[in-house]
Design an enzyme around this catalytic site. Structure first.
Site, PDB file in Angstrom:
ATOM      1  N   HIS A 108     -46.611   7.432 -21.854  1.00  0.00           N
ATOM      2  CA  HIS A 108     -46.295   6.170 -21.180  1.00  0.00           C
ATOM      3  C   HIS A 108     -45.471   5.248 -22.088  1.00  0.00           C
ATOM      4  CE1 HIS A 108     -49.085   7.176 -17.901  1.00  0.00           C
ATOM      5  NE2 HIS A 108     -49.857   7.656 -18.859  1.00  0.00           N
ATOM      6  N   ASP A 113     -53.724   8.446 -23.206  1.00  0.00           N
ATOM      7  CA  ASP A 113     -53.976   9.225 -21.987  1.00  0.00           C
ATOM      8  C   ASP A 113     -52.745  10.037 -21.599  1.00  0.00           C
ATOM      9  OD1 ASP A 113     -52.630   6.813 -21.323  1.00  0.00           O
ATOM     10  OD2 ASP A 113     -53.144   7.069 -19.224  1.00  0.00           O
ATOM     11  N   GLU A 114     -52.997  11.159 -20.943  1.00  0.00           N
ATOM     12  CA  GLU A 114     -51.991  11.953 -20.238  1.00  0.00           C
ATOM     13  C   GLU A 114     -50.850  12.459 -21.123  1.00  0.00           C
ATOM     14  OE1 GLU A 114     -52.139  10.790 -15.651  1.00  0.00           O
ATOM     15  OE2 GLU A 114     -51.323   9.149 -16.836  1.00  0.00           O
ATOM     16  N   TYR A 115     -51.162  12.810 -22.343  1.00  0.00           N
ATOM     17  CA  TYR A 115     -50.162  13.493 -23.161  1.00  0.00           C
ATOM     18  C   TYR A 115     -50.230  14.987 -22.856  1.00  0.00           C
ATOM     19  CZ  TYR A 115     -46.909  13.951 -27.045  1.00  0.00           C
ATOM     20  OH  TYR A 115     -45.785  14.182 -27.789  1.00  0.00           O
TER      21      TYR A 115
END
Length: 649
Positions: free
Chosen positions: A251, A308-310
């Site tokens: 992000h 988050d969300e790597y």
């Protein structure tokens, strides 16, 4: 004789039973209530008395009372007195219930006590909500305290800018409902599939001024360091701790836009390159700017570092991600803070150790972090299950509005996805709901976002304060909650007093060029605004109505049609007012459309449609064309405007 005695006994029991006051309705629901008979009424002669430690809270209560009811109550230092409202901080009061507990005893006077200023402040929110519903307080005793210590809300300001005034309003709303943790998500980016799969065209923003990296802060809106710091200090006075979030290492497209070499060529430019030493130099400098010194920009105990969300495509990057997470937990701690993280360690399962002690983990999706595993490792967790508590406005997935009935009846912070824990589990600190603005540029306004926040805030305030211990059914709660205001002096929803339906006000005489109903500067969903207008020759950009939030045009700046603008978006109806001809116009607005009627006939309706830029794309966003109608001032123009009538439906 026995029959007579029995009759008298039954009569006495019936009278005694009916004489006991029922528990007052407030949000969140009171934990304990012991009713007695009669009422206490605040009059112009009522005096607020406080001991020295409670003075500031008592003064705030008096100020809020004046704002809400336009009545001044005298505040003085002293001891409890008959017929007064007495505030005191006593370390022994409900000490076992924690620092947010309070007690209110309502008899011939009112005694408000707590073991901390925060608990005493929460008591004032209860009293104000009671006063909204009745001029008299039922006599009895309130003992109130939260089931969960962390009761929160997260706002994605990275993908959509929200003004500082909006953040302040959110704090006031949260405070009124005893929600004590406000997370501000300071950076993020849109999906590049809506931008021709071009990272350079994809929306990205970091919302905080930076002297270390001049030009990093978004040009379409960001916060000055000093004002963001002051926001946190002011929020603390209202019982709300702000948790700033800098989300990394995913992000992070805003950072790659600023310094392209930081972006990952392998996993996407919205991922930091974890194998580039410059990434760590950059992130160190960024965190340091807001954490260093005796008066850091980030004021409170916790700083959220994202994580988050790597990608977890290969074990090498997983281990590097875990190393990054551990590094910045410890880096934040080196400045005397504690780190909060998004749960990702199931998704990024590996061998590299990640610090556990004093780290707060947000469990948002069990596939990314299995809550039982995280708890077994020793993490304290926040319950943020996306399938229950994520709002993504007008996106078509997750929730547009939360299902408050289901949440009220079934959810507590002990429910994390499909996992259900014991209530008051010592490692479940509480819960949080979130608004994610995944689709930048979709026309959604901050008032639309707020419209989604409000019912969720009221509902989840109950569930985080009382857990399963509700005594009011959902129907009763839902019927009564709308009678309560947002907060003293706050009305972003544009609701008339008590949300009363029908004609709000009428003005027969010409109104152009002057203020309108000052008690209501905007009318919110659902409404109809009627008026007669006759326009002569007027330039483009001529206003009919305006407020601090929006403008409604007689002749919009671009094409000279009837239209409106709000929150950086411009809209126009397929209609141009004829010159010199009297027309009766009606504007009807809901959270789904804004419609125009001319002389009683439907002319145009601006609805939620496919985004104009996405018509030919496989993946489509929606385009929202709503309006909370402005009523603060009528514009100056050549012509006349009569017979203004405003209805709340």
């Amino acid at each position: 004789m026995k029959r007579i005695h029995s009759f008298i006994a039954l009569l006495f029991i019936s009278f005694f039973t009916h004489a006991q006051n029922t528990k007052p309705f407030v949000i969140p629901e009171l934990r304990e209530w012991k009713g007695s008979a009669g009422n206490f009424t605040i009059s112009p002669k009522t005096i607020i008395v406080a001991d020295a430690s409670a003075k500031k809270v008592a003064q705030q209560f008096a100020a809020d009372y004046k704002t809400m009811f336009r009545k001044t109550l005298q505040v003085k230092l002293g001891k409890e007195m008959k017929g007064g409202i007495y505030f005191t901080i006593d370390p022994a009061v409900l000490k076992e219930k924690g620092g947010e507990a309070y007690q209110v005893e309502i008899g011939e006077g009112v005694k408000v006590s707590a073991n901390s200023a925060k608990g005493l402040y929460w008591a004032t929110r209860t009293l104000l909500q009671m006063a909204e519903q009745s001029a008299s307080f039922p006599k009895g005793k309130i003992t109130d305290y939260p089931e969960y210590p962390l009761r929160g809300f997260m706002l994605d300001a990275g993908r959509k800018y929200f003004s500082m005034d909006f953040l302040k309003a959110t704090v006031r709303l949260m405070s009124y409902y005893k929600m004590n943790t406000f997370q501000v998500h300071l950076n993020d980016n849109g999906f590049h599939k809506y931008h021709d799969f071009d990272w350079n065209k994809t929306q990205a923003a970091f919302r905080l001024e930076s002297a270390t990296y001049p030009g990093l802060a978004a040009k379409d809106g960001h916060y000055k360091k000093a004002e963001f710091r002051q926001l946190q200090l002011d929020a603390l006075k209202q019982g709300v701790a702000i948790v700033p979030e800098i989300d990394a290492p995913a992000h992070t497209l805003a950072f790659a836009h600023y310094m392209p070499e930081l972006g990952s060529g392998k996993y996407g430019m919205d991922h930091l390159d974890l194998f580039n030493p410059q990434t760590y130099t950059f992130m160190d400098g960024l965190f340091k700017e807001y954490l260093q010194g005796p008066d850091p920009v980030f004021v409170n105990e916790y700083v959220h570092i994202g994580t988050d969300e790597y990608s977890n495509k290969d074990s090498v990057v997983v281990e590097k991600f875990r190393e990054f997470t551990d590094r910045y937990i410890r880096y934040v701690e080196s400045f005397g803070k504690k780190a909060a993280v998004w749960g990702a360690l199931t998704h990024a399962r590996g061998k590299t150790p990640v610090k556990v002690k004093d780290v707060l983990m947000y469990c948002w999706y069990n596939g990314y972090a299995e809550p039982r595993d995280m708890i077994s490792k020793g993490y304290d967790v926040v319950s943020v299950p996306d399938g229950f508590l994520y709002i993504v406005p007008a996106a078509g997935y997750y929730y547009d509005y939360l299902n408050i009935k289901s949440l009220y009846e079934n959810w507590t912070p002990a429910v994390i996805g499909k996992e259900v824990f014991d209530e008051k589990h010592p490692q479940i600190r509480g819960g949080m709901f979130a608004v994610w603005n995944d689709h930048p540029g979709n026309g959604i306004s901050y008032q639309d976002v707020y419209h989604r926040m409000f019912p969720a805030m009221q509902t989840l305030a109950v569930k985080m304060w009382v857990g399963k211990n509700t005594t009011v059914d959902f129907k009763g709660f839902n019927n009564q909650r709308t009678a309560l205001s947002e907060a003293p002096g706050l009305n972003l929803l544009g609701r008339p007093a008590k949300a009363a339906k029908g004609v709000v006000f009428e003005l027969k005489n010409p109104v152009q060029g002057r203020p309108l109903a000052q008690s209501l500067t905007d009318i919110g969903y659902n409404y109809r605004v009627h008026f007669d207008v006759m326009a002569n020759d007027n330039p483009k950009g001529t206003l009919l109505f305006s407020s601090d939030h929006s403008k409604f045009y007689l002749s919009d700046p671009r094409e000279g049609r009837l239209g409106f603008s709000r929150d950086g978006y411009d809209y126009r109806f397929n209609y141009t007012l004829p010159q010199g001809v009297k027309q009766h116009l009606t504007i009807e607005g809901t959270n789904e459309y804004t419609a125009l009627f001319v002389n009683g006939k439907s002319v145009d309706s601006l609805k939620i449609i496919t985004h104009p830029d996405d018509v030919k794309r496989k993946d489509k966003r929606q385009w929202v064309q709503t309006l909370v109608f402005p009523l603060k001032t009528a514009g100056k123009f050549t012509g006349t405007l009569h017979n203004l009538k405003v209805e709340f439906l």
